[in-house]
Design an enzyme around this catalytic site. Structure first.
Site: not given
Ligand SMILES: NC(=O)c1ccc[n+]([C@@H]2O[C@H](COP(=O)([O-])OP(=O)(O)OC[C@H]3O[C@@H](n4cnc5c(N)ncnc54)[C@H](O)[C@@H]3O)[C@@H](O)[C@H]2O)c1
Length: 438
Positions: A39, A268
């Site tokens: 991360d 989402c």
């Molecule tokens: N939260 C949900 O319930 C859910 C469910 C299905 C799909 N999604 C999808 O999954 C994806 C992630 O969602 P999330 O809720 O886990 O997001 P989040 O914001 O909780 O986590 C994302 C992480 O990525 C890190 N990050 C950002 N840019 C980065 C980079 N260039 N390199 C490395 N790390 C980096 C951030 O620091 C953060 O810790 C999104 O596309 C979302 O739409 C989320």
């Protein structure tokens, strides 16, 4: 046959340790993999390195166990990714201020990965995105250093379908849809994911898998908005929407129950339909259902403020009224207020001059749309007695129904969880127009 580093076998690198990436990392760890957890957020990494989880579905002991086993390492260095057989990207895909998809995080992650890509490595995108992203945006970026997808490395898309806060369904039990930019890529992702998930469903193209995710979330977006429209309609017709939905749900086929609520939130469900809509617009098309659902969803905060005002004691308005909100997370049993409709409702109440406080067992403070931070208030008998209205927005399991029922003078319940209040007090449930005193 693409050659790959045999030492990397059994090692997975998860990029983006958020609500999706961290549970996914734990799933691979539980299946015996070594996990490189990557991360860019140093503070998050520091806390994780000490065994402190920011994701409620991942207990600290799981992280501490992983560290102690020597199979879990946290890093912000992309160079470490070369040591993995598989790299899985789960970074955010939000909306830009103009409402268009913001692929900035995803493309940044691919730019950082490209120079360290190893021969034979499998790269899987799990972030939700519009059709064409993997093949048209990610593939050229990963190929900038001369390696070719399907020849030198494998590129796949597998949408994340995790249900945060769901304590009965493990991530490995949710069927995993997989796709690849070539047949070899599809075969590779399917064979790796079969070792970590109970059921793997191959699709014909990355575009199909990307669209499937947007279909699932648009379906929820449209149905929740539709049922909120029905709730408002039932109020006008003097009917109880909850009774009607429960009865419809007894039909053994052809009906899936959705329930009224204050509106749609989260990272989402309100975002993904707009990814689909944006992509449709590129070809001169549009989904009218998504448009209508968006209008209904946007209307909910103003509707709720108007309804609360209608039921305040005669001669009182929202201006100056003390409104205590129970639950500001976007759904029950989670500590996540991103895009929560509660924020828009609080903003609307504050704009009307209300004295707004909130209690949420999962969130000690929240950031309001204007950037200000509000700290959690207490939820006591005295706080309930002082409030002109107790507004239930999120039905966490911890909701103290009896305390609320015994000490509130007016409860506005958007979730149908408070069945009765003390004599002389008022209870209004969103969608229940059958009450005589409405
Ligand atoms: N939260 C949900 O319930 C859910 C469910 C299905 C799909 N999604 C999808 O999954 C994806 C992630 O969602 P999330 O809720 O886990 O997001 P989040 O914001 O909780 O986590 C994302 C992480 O990525 C890190 N990050 C950002 N840019 C980065 C980079 N260039 N390199 C490395 N790390 C980096 C951030 O620091 C953060 O810790 C999104 O596309 C979302 O739409 C989320």
């Amino acid at each position: 046959m693409i050659a790959y580093n045999q030492d990397a076998a059994g090692t997975v690198c998860i990029v983006g340790l958020g609500f999706v990436g961290l549970p996914l990392a734990m799933n691979f760890l539980a299946r015996g993999y070594r996990v490189i957890a990557l991360d860019t957020d140093k503070r998050k990494l520091e806390a994780l390195g000490k065994g402190s989880s920011h994701v409620q579905d991942v207990p600290d002991r799981q992280i501490l166990g992983g560290i102690a086993s020597g199979r879990l390492a946290f890093t912000d260095r992309y160079a470490m990714a070369s040591a993995a057989e598989t790299v899985i990207i789960c970074v955010p895909t939000p909306l830009a201020p103009d409402g268009a998809p913001d692929l900035g995080y995803l493309l940044d992650a691919c730019r950082s990965l490209s120079p360290v890509l190893a021969d034979g490595q499998l790269v899987v995108i799990e972030s939700s995105t519009y059709p064409g992203t993997t093949a048209e945006q990610v593939k050229p970026l990963l190929e900038t250093n001369g390696k070719r997808a399907g020849t030198d490395f494998f590129l796949a898309y597998s949408p994340e379908r995790i249900d945060p806060g769901n304590r009965s369904l493990g991530i490995h039990q949710i069927p995993k849809v997989v796709s690849g930019v070539t047949d070899a890529c599809l075969e590779r992702v399917a064979s790796v994911y079969r070792t970590a998930f109970d059921s793997v469903i191959p699709l014909s193209s990355t575009e199909a898998a990307e669209t499937m995710k947007l279909l699932e979330n648009s379906y929820r977006f449209i149905n929740i908005s539709f049922v909120n429209e029905i709730a408002m309609l039932c109020e006008r017709l003097g009917l109880n929407a909850w009774e009607i939905i429960e009865a419809a749900a007894t039909k053994p086929y052809g009906f899936s129950a959705f329930y009224p609520g204050p509106g749609i939130g989260g990272h989402c469900i309100p975002v993904d339909p707009l990814y689909l809509q944006w992509k449709a617009a590129q070809s001169g098309a549009a989904s009218r259902f998504i448009e209508a659902a968006q209008q209904i969803n946007r209307r909910m905060p103003a509707y709720l403020v108007q309804e609360i005002e209608k039921h305040l004691p005669a001669g009182t308005t929202v201006d100056g009224a003390r409104i205590l909100i129970y639950g500001v997370a976007y759904k029950q049993n989670i500590a996540d207020a991103r895009e929560s409709t509660a924020m828009a409702i609080m903003e609307a109440l504050l704009a009307r001059g209300a004295d707004v406080r909130y209690y949420d067992p999962y969130l000690a403070s929240v950031q309001l749309p204007d950037g200000s931070v509000m700290a959690r208030s207490e939820l006591s008998a005295a706080a309930l007695e002082e409030a002109d209205c107790l507004l239930v927005l999120t039905h966490h399991d911890e909701l103290p129904v009896r305390l609320i029922a015994e000490h509130s003078s007016f409860v506005y319940d958007t979730r149908n969880v408070v069945a009765a209040v003390r004599p002389g007090a008022k209870l209004v449930t969103l969608g229940n127009g059958a009450r005589k005193d409405r």
